[in-house]
Design a protein around this motif. Structure first.
Motif, mmCIF file in Angstrom:
data_model
loop_
_atom_site.group_PDB
_atom_site.id
_atom_site.type_symbol
_atom_site.label_atom_id
_atom_site.label_comp_id
_atom_site.label_asym_id
_atom_site.label_seq_id
_atom_site.Cartn_x
_atom_site.Cartn_y
_atom_site.Cartn_z
ATOM 1 N N TYR A 126 28.390 35.026 31.715
ATOM 2 C CA TYR A 126 28.585 34.423 30.563
ATOM 3 C C TYR A 126 28.156 34.897 29.382
ATOM 4 N N GLU A 143 31.305 36.710 28.378
ATOM 5 C CA GLU A 143 32.440 35.534 27.513
ATOM 6 C C GLU A 143 32.007 34.977 26.350
ATOM 7 N N ILE A 150 30.348 27.783 26.345
ATOM 8 C CA ILE A 150 30.741 28.787 27.771
ATOM 9 C C ILE A 150 30.159 27.850 28.841
#
Length: 268
Positions: free
Chosen positions: A170, A173, A204
């Motif tokens: 994450y 991302e 996210i």
DNA sequence: AGTATAACCTGTCTGC
DNA sequence: TGCAGACAGGTTATAC
């Protein structure tokens, strides 16, 4: 392995299964590595016969809240909580009505702490944690105040004392979403950039929870179901594949011994 | 005090 | 098929 969205999914799943039920017995099969601040005897004496009031979460920690004591569990890289026994079962929690939870952990990195309800906040493992996403502490103001660091921004995101819950997937991302290069110094972010990152992290994590986490290899929900967020990866694990924004190749570098995936053209 | 590195373990995959 | 090496959703003692 699990980051905040996976732990949150497990929490929700377990809440359905065992909240309100009494713990009949427990068995520790890996005392040496797993139990960090108590003996098996102490653990049993504290929670066997007690009712599970709630399943909570703090960062990547799962909190089994019993009437008087809290079992704090971190799954680290390979830990899983399952409704069936598996190859590397390290802990068995046997609740009433035949509900049994198996903690499976191939790499033995998992960590368990025992705390009384009153002393929970004083537990060193939890005390170190930074801002909790989705809490009222997670404000742009608090986020920015912690960016005052010379760490690379990718490493800053992995540092649980800054913001808690974000892991390698994450972090990659969120940086793509915010269009920020992973090697940027945290303190160098403009106010626009820090705002974008602040929002990207929440977005996210929220979406990953909606998809019940990411299943690449070993992660699954207690029920055995797989998460689905891997279908939404924009950069993670996509070395040399085309960027969704500019169609250029995704790059990979190493930062602090961890892989970082990003788009050189889109992220700066 | 803050930050980078090595270490903790086991499993899986790739290349020779 | 065997074997070495790289790599894996994480944290933490240890060393600057």
């Amino acid at each position: 392995m699990p980051e905040l969205p996976e732990v949150e999914t497990i929490r929700q799943d377990l809440e359905q299964e065992i909240a309100g039920k009494t713990l009949r017995d427990l068995e520790v099969k890996e005392r040496l590595h797993l139990l960090k601040n108590c003996s098996e005897r102490e653990l049993k004496r504290s929670v066997v016969g007690q009712r599970l009031i709630a399943m909570k979460r703090r960062g990547k920690y799962l909190l089994f809240c019993f009437e008087k004591f809290v079992v704090v569990l971190h799954l680290r890289m390979s830990g899983r909580l399952l409704l069936e026994p598996a190859k590397h079962t390290r802990l068995i929690l046997e609740f009433e009505k035949n509900k049994t939870i198996y903690f499976d952990d191939a790499r033995r990195f998992g960590a368990l702490y025992l705390s009384s309800q009153e002393e929970l906040e004083k537990l060193p493992a939890l005390q170190k944690l930074g801002i909790e996403p989705f809490s009222k502490e997670y404000s742009l103001r608090n986020f920015r105040s912690r960016l005052n660091s010379r760490q690379e921004i990718k490493r800053w995101l992995l540092d649980q004392s800054k913001v808690t819950g974000v892991g390698n997937i994450y972090a990659c991302e969120a940086l793509f979403e915010a269009r920020i290069g992973p090697e940027r110094e945290a303190s160098s972010l403009s106010s626009q950039e820090s705002k974008r990152l602040f929002e990207a992290v929440l977005q996210i994590l929220r979406r990953a929870i909606e998809f019940k986490g990411t299943s690449i290899e070993s992660y699954r929900m207690p029920s055995g179901e797989l998460g689905n967020f891997q279908k939404n990866f924009k950069v993670y694990g996509r070395l040399k594949e085309p960027c969704h924004r500019c169609h250029g190749p995704i790059s990979r570098i190493t930062q602090g011994g961890r892989s970082t995936y990003f788009c050189r053209a889109c992220q700066s």
